[in-house]
Design a protein around this motif. Sequence first.
Motif, PDB file in Angstrom:
ATOM      1  N   SER A  91       0.847  -1.202   0.000  1.00  0.00           N
ATOM      2  CA  SER A  91       0.000   0.000   0.000  1.00  0.00           C
ATOM      3  C   SER A  91       0.880   1.248   0.000  1.00  0.00           C
ATOM      4  N   LEU A  92       1.964   1.168  -0.732  1.00  0.00           N
ATOM      5  CA  LEU A  92       2.868   2.314  -0.814  1.00  0.00           C
ATOM      6  C   LEU A  92       2.206   3.435  -1.610  1.00  0.00           C
ATOM      7  N   TYR A  93       2.471   4.656  -1.202  1.00  0.00           N
ATOM      8  CA  TYR A  93       1.854   5.806  -1.881  1.00  0.00           C
ATOM      9  C   TYR A  93       2.900   6.883  -2.119  1.00  0.00           C
ATOM     10  N   GLY A  94       2.442   7.965  -2.699  1.00  0.00           N
ATOM     11  CA  GLY A  94       3.368   9.037  -3.045  1.00  0.00           C
ATOM     12  C   GLY A  94       4.009   8.772  -4.400  1.00  0.00           C
ATOM     13  N   SER A  95       4.936   9.610  -4.760  1.00  0.00           N
ATOM     14  CA  SER A  95       5.599   9.469  -6.051  1.00  0.00           C
ATOM     15  C   SER A  95       6.697   8.413  -5.976  1.00  0.00           C
ATOM     16  N   ILE A  96       7.042   7.873  -7.128  1.00  0.00           N
ATOM     17  CA  ILE A  96       8.186   6.967  -7.201  1.00  0.00           C
ATOM     18  C   ILE A  96       9.440   7.808  -7.018  1.00  0.00           C
ATOM     19  N   PRO A  97      10.274   7.490  -6.017  1.00  0.00           N
ATOM     20  CA  PRO A  97      11.423   8.370  -5.729  1.00  0.00           C
ATOM     21  C   PRO A  97      12.467   8.335  -6.848  1.00  0.00           C
ATOM     22  N   ASP A  98      13.129   9.471  -7.045  1.00  0.00           N
ATOM     23  CA  ASP A  98      14.175   9.556  -8.070  1.00  0.00           C
ATOM     24  C   ASP A  98      15.276   8.529  -7.838  1.00  0.00           C
ATOM     25  N   GLY A  99      15.512   8.191  -6.565  1.00  0.00           N
ATOM     26  CA  GLY A  99      16.573   7.246  -6.251  1.00  0.00           C
ATOM     27  C   GLY A  99      16.404   5.899  -6.923  1.00  0.00           C
ATOM     28  N   LEU A 100      15.147   5.527  -7.213  1.00  0.00           N
ATOM     29  CA  LEU A 100      14.913   4.235  -7.855  1.00  0.00           C
ATOM     30  C   LEU A 100      15.580   4.173  -9.224  1.00  0.00           C
ATOM     31  N   TYR A 101      15.634   5.319  -9.877  1.00  0.00           N
ATOM     32  CA  TYR A 101      16.173   5.347 -11.242  1.00  0.00           C
ATOM     33  C   TYR A 101      17.696   5.272 -11.279  1.00  0.00           C
ATOM     34  N   GLY A 146       1.598  10.643  -9.533  1.00  0.00           N
ATOM     35  CA  GLY A 146       2.558  11.434 -10.283  1.00  0.00           C
ATOM     36  C   GLY A 146       2.932  10.728 -11.573  1.00  0.00           C
ATOM     37  N   SER A 147       3.966  11.212 -12.185  1.00  0.00           N
ATOM     38  CA  SER A 147       4.369  10.689 -13.486  1.00  0.00           C
ATOM     39  C   SER A 147       5.522   9.705 -13.346  1.00  0.00           C
ATOM     40  N   LEU A 148       5.743   8.977 -14.411  1.00  0.00           N
ATOM     41  CA  LEU A 148       6.900   8.097 -14.516  1.00  0.00           C
ATOM     42  C   LEU A 148       8.028   8.921 -15.108  1.00  0.00           C
ATOM     43  N   ASN A 149       9.129   9.005 -14.370  1.00  0.00           N
ATOM     44  CA  ASN A 149      10.217   9.910 -14.742  1.00  0.00           C
ATOM     45  C   ASN A 149      10.963   9.418 -15.977  1.00  0.00           C
ATOM     46  N   ASP A 150      11.357  10.358 -16.820  1.00  0.00           N
ATOM     47  CA  ASP A 150      12.138  10.006 -18.005  1.00  0.00           C
ATOM     48  C   ASP A 150      13.478   9.372 -17.634  1.00  0.00           C
ATOM     49  N   ASP A 151      13.903   9.542 -16.385  1.00  0.00           N
ATOM     50  CA  ASP A 151      15.170   8.938 -15.939  1.00  0.00           C
ATOM     51  C   ASP A 151      15.114   7.417 -15.916  1.00  0.00           C
ATOM     52  N   ASP A 176       6.678  -4.119 -14.216  1.00  0.00           N
ATOM     53  CA  ASP A 176       5.242  -4.164 -13.957  1.00  0.00           C
ATOM     54  C   ASP A 176       4.870  -3.012 -13.041  1.00  0.00           C
ATOM     55  N   LEU A 177       4.160  -2.048 -13.599  1.00  0.00           N
ATOM     56  CA  LEU A 177       3.663  -0.893 -12.846  1.00  0.00           C
ATOM     57  C   LEU A 177       2.137  -0.853 -12.918  1.00  0.00           C
ATOM     58  N   SER A 178       1.511  -1.968 -13.238  1.00  0.00           N
ATOM     59  CA  SER A 178       0.068  -1.995 -13.444  1.00  0.00           C
ATOM     60  C   SER A 178      -0.684  -1.745 -12.139  1.00  0.00           C
ATOM     61  N   GLY A 179      -1.898  -1.217 -12.298  1.00  0.00           N
ATOM     62  CA  GLY A 179      -2.769  -1.007 -11.153  1.00  0.00           C
ATOM     63  C   GLY A 179      -2.323   0.075 -10.206  1.00  0.00           C
ATOM     64  N   SER A 180      -1.461   0.969 -10.657  1.00  0.00           N
ATOM     65  CA  SER A 180      -1.074   2.110  -9.820  1.00  0.00           C
ATOM     66  C   SER A 180      -1.871   3.320 -10.289  1.00  0.00           C
ATOM     67  N   SER A 181      -1.558   4.471  -9.770  1.00  0.00           N
ATOM     68  CA  SER A 181      -2.264   5.688 -10.179  1.00  0.00           C
ATOM     69  C   SER A 181      -1.326   6.642 -10.900  1.00  0.00           C
ATOM     70  N   LEU A 182      -0.306   6.088 -11.528  1.00  0.00           N
ATOM     71  CA  LEU A 182       0.614   6.927 -12.292  1.00  0.00           C
ATOM     72  C   LEU A 182      -0.125   7.575 -13.449  1.00  0.00           C
ATOM     73  N   SER A 183       0.267   8.792 -13.766  1.00  0.00           N
ATOM     74  CA  SER A 183      -0.439   9.558 -14.791  1.00  0.00           C
ATOM     75  C   SER A 183       0.563  10.273 -15.689  1.00  0.00           C
ATOM     76  N   ARG A 222      -3.063   5.516 -15.236  1.00  0.00           N
ATOM     77  CA  ARG A 222      -3.776   6.680 -15.788  1.00  0.00           C
ATOM     78  C   ARG A 222      -2.935   7.401 -16.831  1.00  0.00           C
ATOM     79  N   PHE A 223      -2.125   6.663 -17.519  1.00  0.00           N
ATOM     80  CA  PHE A 223      -1.320   7.291 -18.555  1.00  0.00           C
ATOM     81  C   PHE A 223      -2.225   7.870 -19.639  1.00  0.00           C
TER      82      PHE A 223
END
Length: 658
Positions: free
Chosen positions: A396-406, A423-428, A439-446, A468-469
């Motif tokens: 049940s993680l929320y918030g944006s995907i942190p830049d550190g992941l990239y 939030g969005s999926l970063n171009d990084d 697999d990023l399915s079922g999230s609320s990324l836009s 929500r792309f």
Amino acid sequence: MVRSLKIGQTNLQGNIPNEIYELNELISLDLGGSKFSGSLSDNIRNLNKLRYLNLYRLNLSGPIPDGFYLLTDLHAMFLDGNKFNGSLSNDIENMKNLKYILISGSNLSGPIPDGLYSLSNLEHIMLGGNRFNGSLSDKIRNLNKLTHIDLSNLNLSGPIPDGLCSLTKLEHLYLQGNKFNGILSDDIRNLNMLRLIDLNGSNLSGEIPDGIYSLSQLQKLKLGGSRFIGRLSDNIKNMDSLSELDLSGSNLSGEIPDGLYSLPRLNYLNLKGNNFSGRLSDNIRKLKNKLLELDLSGSSLSGPIPDGLYSLIELQDLKLAGNKFNGSLSDKIRNLNNLHTLDLSNLNLSGEIPDGLYSLIKLQYLYLQGNKFNGRLSDNIKNMNRLLHIDLSGLSLYGSIPDGLYSLTKLRFMYLQGNKFIGSLNDDIKYLDMLQFVDLSGSSLSGEIPDGLYSLIELQELKLGGSRFSGSLSNDIRNLNNLLYLDLSGSSLSGSIPNGLYSLSKLEYLDLMGNKFSGSLSSEIGNMIRLTSLNLSFNQLSGIIPNEIGDLINLRNLEMIENRFEGNIPDLSRLEKLLYMNISSTKHILNASCNDKMLPPYINKNKCFIGPVNKLCNNIINCQYNFIDKSSIGSIVYIYKLKIIIMMIICRDNVNND
């Protein structure tokens, strides 16, 4: 006079030269590791003074010749890793001086000959990885000088004979991968010089005998994959030489005994897939100086993870998946800074992911899926830059995907589906250029799908469904030419399907359902010959369905409902693997020939009725297919393997109504 010949580990190839068989004074012949092939000549009988013969890992084929069994002075033979066929002859009984027999992995079949059991000087026998069958004879008791036995991965069946337990000089016993049945005898206590037992996957049943706990010299005990019952005895504490213990998949129950925690040399402990219950004792901390690998997954252990676990500072692999632990993950996890693998999946852990986890900089595999963690994913994940696999799905993680992941540039597998990221999926994401599965399915990324995603040319699976792309799908998707699986369903993507998509010739699964794609479907879709599943439903695609759909001969599932197609349904008769088909238009009536041959064999229509006179269609008349057509006056029901397709059909002809 040549008495010793060693030409092993060379690039010599072809048949073994006949001249070698003429060296009848040879005592030692070593051809091991060369590239000779062909058969072993019966002329080997001429080398009747041989004591040492090494034909290890040649490419020899055919049967072992009769002449071989006349080498009665032979003390050691190494024939392993060849491609012989046929059986081992009973004439082996002539070779009474043999001490070492190594014929493992050489494709021999048939029963183990009785003659083998008469070789009373044998010390090592290694027959593993052949295709022997039948039972292991009780005559093995005759081989009372044996120190090493390897009969692994054969096809032996029946009980383990009592005679085996009389071989009191045995140090190594490999019987894994057979089909033995019955119990393990308590007489195994007689083998008190044993240092290694491997009976993994041998189908034994009953309780683990008390006698096994008396083998105080034993260093490695592997009984995994059997059908033992009952409890693990506290007497295991007597086995204080154990460094490896594998009891995985053995149906053991009850609590893990405290005696297990007193084994001072234990490096490897695998209790995976049993029915252990109760709590994991804090006494596990006693294993802190030696334990490198711990697998307790797939049992019914409950309660919190004890603090003692976090003191096992030498651990490299920790797997607790599929138990019933609860509570939170302690920040003391930071103490386990030698971990390479951490699998805490499908437990009942809750709370936030502790900061201490992000300090495990040697971690390569992280599995936390199926827990109840919440909160945000910390940017400190950037510290874990050796990660190859990460699975945080279904949390049940929320918030944006942190830049550190990239910055985790070694990632191959990234599963973040089923969270509440926004939030969005970063171009990084372009920096994760070794990714193979996302697999990023079922999230609320836009937002739009970033261009960086299209540069991940190693991708084999990409799942963004249920997010929500928006925006269009870029023609740069052509770069992802290793894709096997693409799911973009349930987003808000619009515009035409780019031509680049049709160039993904390796794609097997494509799901674009529930978007806003418009325009026509290109005839280039015929290039996607490996597709087994295609779903274009609930879009705004229009125009004629291209005939090239009929070229997708590997399709098993075809869904194209709720679009705006018009015209004729193409000839689909070549789709011989198709099990499920669903095609309709929200705006037009689709036409198809009444000829059964136009449809795949598993989606036959037997009759096409023209109401109200029930006149059978002929090959000239066209049928109009529409799943949602209130004016339809006839129907056909197709049933295949519980899949029911109801097609509403109107047939029309040019009959004059004069």
